[in-house]
Design a protein around this motif. Structure first.
Motif, PDB file in Angstrom:
ATOM      1  N   ASP A  63       0.806  -1.221   0.000  1.00 41.48           N
ATOM      2  CA  ASP A  63       0.000   0.000   0.000  1.00 41.48           C
ATOM      3  C   ASP A  63       0.843   1.278   0.000  1.00 41.48           C
ATOM      4  OD1 ASP A  63       0.983  -0.264   2.561  1.00 41.48           O
ATOM      5  OD2 ASP A  63      -0.929   0.117   3.574  1.00 41.48           O
ATOM      6  N   VAL A  64       2.154   1.145  -0.083  1.00 44.42           N
ATOM      7  CA  VAL A  64       3.025   2.318  -0.155  1.00 44.42           C
ATOM      8  C   VAL A  64       3.117   2.793  -1.608  1.00 44.42           C
ATOM      9  CG1 VAL A  64       5.440   3.063   0.009  1.00 44.42           C
ATOM     10  CG2 VAL A  64       4.404   1.785   1.877  1.00 44.42           C
ATOM     11  N   ASP A  65       3.024   4.115  -1.793  1.00 42.78           N
ATOM     12  CA  ASP A  65       3.243   4.693  -3.120  1.00 42.78           C
ATOM     13  C   ASP A  65       4.753   4.762  -3.329  1.00 42.78           C
ATOM     14  OD1 ASP A  65       3.575   6.309  -5.378  1.00 42.78           O
ATOM     15  OD2 ASP A  65       1.821   7.536  -4.919  1.00 42.78           O
ATOM     16  N   TYR A  66       5.268   3.738  -3.987  1.00 39.06           N
ATOM     17  CA  TYR A  66       6.713   3.586  -4.141  1.00 39.06           C
ATOM     18  C   TYR A  66       7.334   4.760  -4.889  1.00 39.06           C
ATOM     19  CZ  TYR A  66      11.050   1.223  -5.707  1.00 39.06           C
ATOM     20  OH  TYR A  66      12.354   0.888  -5.988  1.00 39.06           O
ATOM     21  N   LEU A  67       6.699   5.213  -5.937  1.00 38.51           N
ATOM     22  CA  LEU A  67       7.267   6.315  -6.711  1.00 38.51           C
ATOM     23  C   LEU A  67       7.177   7.635  -5.961  1.00 38.51           C
ATOM     24  CD1 LEU A  67       8.652   6.200  -9.517  1.00 38.51           C
ATOM     25  CD2 LEU A  67       7.390   4.148  -8.904  1.00 38.51           C
ATOM     26  N   ALA A  68       6.156   7.823  -5.138  1.00 39.97           N
ATOM     27  CA  ALA A  68       6.100   9.034  -4.307  1.00 39.97           C
ATOM     28  C   ALA A  68       7.253   9.041  -3.316  1.00 39.97           C
ATOM     29  CB  ALA A  68       4.761   9.122  -3.579  1.00 39.97           C
ATOM     30  N   LEU A  69       7.558   7.878  -2.750  1.00 42.54           N
ATOM     31  CA  LEU A  69       8.688   7.770  -1.840  1.00 42.54           C
ATOM     32  C   LEU A  69       9.993   8.082  -2.561  1.00 42.54           C
ATOM     33  CD1 LEU A  69       9.710   6.977   0.972  1.00 42.54           C
ATOM     34  CD2 LEU A  69       9.686   4.597   0.233  1.00 42.54           C
ATOM     35  N   ARG A  70      10.133   7.581  -3.754  1.00 45.25           N
ATOM     36  CA  ARG A  70      11.356   7.829  -4.516  1.00 45.25           C
ATOM     37  C   ARG A  70      11.457   9.292  -4.949  1.00 45.25           C
ATOM     38  NH1 ARG A  70      12.997   3.564  -8.885  1.00 45.25           N
ATOM     39  NH2 ARG A  70      14.906   4.769  -8.587  1.00 45.25           N
ATOM     40  N   ARG A  71      10.336   9.911  -5.260  1.00 47.63           N
ATOM     41  CA  ARG A  71      10.380  11.337  -5.601  1.00 47.63           C
ATOM     42  C   ARG A  71      10.825  12.171  -4.404  1.00 47.63           C
ATOM     43  NH1 ARG A  71       5.507   9.887  -8.298  1.00 47.63           N
ATOM     44  NH2 ARG A  71       4.270  10.858  -6.649  1.00 47.63           N
ATOM     45  N   ALA A  72      10.414  11.771  -3.214  1.00 43.73           N
ATOM     46  CA  ALA A  72      10.861  12.479  -2.014  1.00 43.73           C
ATOM     47  C   ALA A  72      12.367  12.318  -1.811  1.00 43.73           C
ATOM     48  CB  ALA A  72      10.098  11.970  -0.787  1.00 43.73           C
ATOM     49  N   GLU A  73      12.882  11.118  -2.052  1.00 38.49           N
ATOM     50  CA  GLU A  73      14.324  10.913  -1.987  1.00 38.49           C
ATOM     51  C   GLU A  73      15.044  11.798  -2.998  1.00 38.49           C
ATOM     52  OE1 GLU A  73      14.238   6.134  -0.768  1.00 38.49           O
ATOM     53  OE2 GLU A  73      14.618   6.752  -2.841  1.00 38.49           O
ATOM     54  N   ASP A  74      14.476  11.882  -4.183  1.00 36.60           N
ATOM     55  CA  ASP A  74      15.091  12.663  -5.245  1.00 36.60           C
ATOM     56  C   ASP A  74      15.094  14.153  -4.910  1.00 36.60           C
ATOM     57  OD1 ASP A  74      16.112  12.643  -8.115  1.00 36.60           O
ATOM     58  OD2 ASP A  74      14.436  14.036  -8.289  1.00 36.60           O
ATOM     59  N   THR A  75      14.046  14.615  -4.272  1.00 35.49           N
ATOM     60  CA  THR A  75      14.002  16.027  -3.859  1.00 35.49           C
ATOM     61  C   THR A  75      15.195  16.354  -2.975  1.00 35.49           C
ATOM     62  OG1 THR A  75      11.592  16.119  -4.017  1.00 35.49           O
ATOM     63  CG2 THR A  75      12.657  17.752  -2.609  1.00 35.49           C
ATOM     64  N   ALA A  76      15.487  15.473  -2.017  1.00 32.21           N
ATOM     65  CA  ALA A  76      16.634  15.692  -1.128  1.00 32.21           C
ATOM     66  C   ALA A  76      17.943  15.610  -1.893  1.00 32.21           C
ATOM     67  CB  ALA A  76      16.607  14.663   0.000  1.00 32.21           C
ATOM     68  N   ALA A  77      18.045  14.666  -2.833  1.00 29.52           N
ATOM     69  CA  ALA A  77      19.280  14.507  -3.601  1.00 29.52           C
ATOM     70  C   ALA A  77      19.545  15.723  -4.478  1.00 29.52           C
ATOM     71  CB  ALA A  77      19.203  13.245  -4.451  1.00 29.52           C
ATOM     72  N   MET A  78      18.514  16.229  -5.131  1.00 29.51           N
ATOM     73  CA  MET A  78      18.705  17.398  -5.991  1.00 29.51           C
ATOM     74  C   MET A  78      19.111  18.625  -5.174  1.00 29.51           C
ATOM     75  SD  MET A  78      18.379  16.353  -9.070  1.00 29.51           S
ATOM     76  CE  MET A  78      19.077  14.784  -8.503  1.00 29.51           C
ATOM     77  N   ALA A  79      18.608  18.737  -3.955  1.00 29.52           N
ATOM     78  CA  ALA A  79      19.032  19.837  -3.088  1.00 29.52           C
ATOM     79  C   ALA A  79      20.521  19.730  -2.782  1.00 29.52           C
ATOM     80  CB  ALA A  79      18.212  19.836  -1.805  1.00 29.52           C
ATOM     81  N   GLU A  80      21.016  18.523  -2.578  1.00 28.38           N
ATOM     82  CA  GLU A  80      22.446  18.328  -2.344  1.00 28.38           C
ATOM     83  C   GLU A  80      23.266  18.755  -3.558  1.00 28.38           C
ATOM     84  OE1 GLU A  80      24.292  17.466   0.152  1.00 28.38           O
ATOM     85  OE2 GLU A  80      22.801  16.823   1.632  1.00 28.38           O
ATOM     86  N   LEU A  81      22.765  18.467  -4.757  1.00 28.67           N
ATOM     87  CA  LEU A  81      23.506  18.786  -5.978  1.00 28.67           C
ATOM     88  C   LEU A  81      23.357  20.243  -6.391  1.00 28.67           C
ATOM     89  CD1 LEU A  81      22.757  15.666  -8.228  1.00 28.67           C
ATOM     90  CD2 LEU A  81      24.752  16.079  -6.769  1.00 28.67           C
ATOM     91  N   GLY A  82      22.349  20.930  -5.864  1.00 24.10           N
ATOM     92  CA  GLY A  82      22.075  22.297  -6.291  1.00 24.10           C
ATOM     93  C   GLY A  82      21.322  22.354  -7.600  1.00 24.10           C
ATOM     94  N   ALA A  83      20.548  21.312  -7.899  1.00 28.86           N
ATOM     95  CA  ALA A  83      19.836  21.206  -9.167  1.00 28.86           C
ATOM     96  C   ALA A  83      18.339  21.359  -8.965  1.00 28.86           C
ATOM     97  CB  ALA A  83      20.123  19.852  -9.820  1.00 28.86           C
ATOM     98  N   THR A  84      17.682  21.862  -9.991  1.00 21.77           N
ATOM     99  CA  THR A  84      16.226  21.914 -10.037  1.00 21.77           C
ATOM    100  C   THR A  84      15.710  20.594 -10.585  1.00 21.77           C
ATOM    101  OG1 THR A  84      16.252  24.297 -10.416  1.00 21.77           O
ATOM    102  CG2 THR A  84      14.247  23.115 -11.056  1.00 21.77           C
ATOM    103  N   ARG A  85      14.628  20.103 -10.037  1.00 21.09           N
ATOM    104  CA  ARG A  85      14.085  18.809 -10.479  1.00 21.09           C
ATOM    105  C   ARG A  85      12.833  19.021 -11.320  1.00 21.09           C
ATOM    106  NH1 ARG A  85       9.885  18.188  -7.022  1.00 21.09           N
ATOM    107  NH2 ARG A  85       9.993  19.322  -5.052  1.00 21.09           N
ATOM    108  N   VAL A  86      12.693  18.196 -12.350  1.00 27.42           N
ATOM    109  CA  VAL A  86      11.512  18.155 -13.194  1.00 27.42           C
ATOM    110  C   VAL A  86      11.145  16.690 -13.382  1.00 27.42           C
ATOM    111  CG1 VAL A  86      10.592  18.585 -15.511  1.00 27.42           C
ATOM    112  CG2 VAL A  86      12.057  20.290 -14.423  1.00 27.42           C
ATOM    113  N   TYR A  87       9.860  16.368 -13.265  1.00 26.59           N
ATOM    114  CA  TYR A  87       9.415  14.987 -13.446  1.00 26.59           C
ATOM    115  C   TYR A  87       8.518  14.920 -14.672  1.00 26.59           C
ATOM    116  CZ  TYR A  87      11.079  14.648  -8.644  1.00 26.59           C
ATOM    117  OH  TYR A  87      11.850  14.701  -7.515  1.00 26.59           O
TER     118      TYR A  87
END
Length: 239
Positions: A63-87
């Motif tokens: 029942d976990v939204d796996y891709l929502a969880l991964r998008r949240a991980e990606d948000t943190a990763a892009m902040a580390e890189l200094g990049a803007t994210r687009v999905y």
């Protein structure tokens, strides 16, 4: 040359960071406008079969939204890189009829024309410099991204897909990789890359054996970029 617009086209939520995160971090730190457009990011309600297995085998309940969880991980990763994210919001291969891990690496299915949707989604971007995968390892989603980016004919730096290049240093690129490429060198912040990659907690055990093993593996993996003439001209102008 002043600040440029940089667009990295990532198949999945982690590929750009794993493969070229050090370069992206350095470009962002130098004042360039860095965007990572991730292609296959769509949440699919009520996954079943292989798609469901892809989250159950990581200890995530159905029942976990796996891709929502991964998008949240990606948000943190892009902040580390200094990049803007687009999905771009397209479905991953397990939601397009690929039925097993082996099937993901057995070639693109007849009738899977998702690359055309990618071409349409990418055609409006006006970045000065693009980055995209060579599709080392042959994952079907990487092959589709390679085909789409090659089709839009932009100045591209083609990256080696990690962790696939770690598993097979002799892996060959996908068939749509343009000819006439030469290696180019750009600064790389490999420490920032590792910190960004550490944000993808659902993937580290599966891909590397855990966060410490990820840091050890990537520490010895420089980012090798291949470029055609147009991309080499942009890189040369960066100084």
């Amino acid at each position: 040359m002043g600040a440029v617009k940089v667009l990295a086209v990532s198949p999945h939520l982690d590929d750009a960071a794993f493969s070229v995160g050090g370069t992206l971090a350095s470009l962002a730190a130098a004042g360039h406008q860095v965007t990572v457009a991730t292609c296959f990011t769509a949440s699919v309600p009520d996954p079943a079969g292989f798609a469901l297995a892809c989250q159950l085998d990581k200890g995530l309940p159905a029942d976990v939204d796996y891709l929502a969880l991964r998008r949240a991980e990606d948000t943190a990763a892009m902040a580390e890189l200094g990049a803007t994210r687009v999905y771009l919001g397209l479905p991953e291969a397990p939601h397009r009829g690929y039925t097993s891990a082996a099937d993901l690496f057995a070639g693109v299915h007849e009738g899977d024309d998702v690359w055309r949707s990618l071409v349409a989604a990418l055609d409006g971007y006006d970045a000065d410099l693009w980055l995209a995968p060579q599709a080392l390892g042959g994952h079907v989603d990487h092959l589709q991204v390679l085909r789409a980016v090659a089709a839009v004919e932009r100045p591209v730096l083609w990256w080696r897909d990690s962790p696939y290049v770690l598993r097979d240093p002799g892996a060959v690129p996908g068939p749509d990789l343009p000819s006439g490429l030469a290696e180019v060198a750009l600064p790389q912040d490999l420490h920032r890359r590792a910190d960004a990659c550490a944000c993808y907690t659902t993937q580290l055990g599966f891909q590397f054996g855990g966060p410490d093993a990820m840091r050890a593996a990537l520490a010895g993996l420089p980012e090798v970029l291949m470029a055609g003439e147009r991309a080499r001209e942009v890189v040369s102008a960066l100084g």
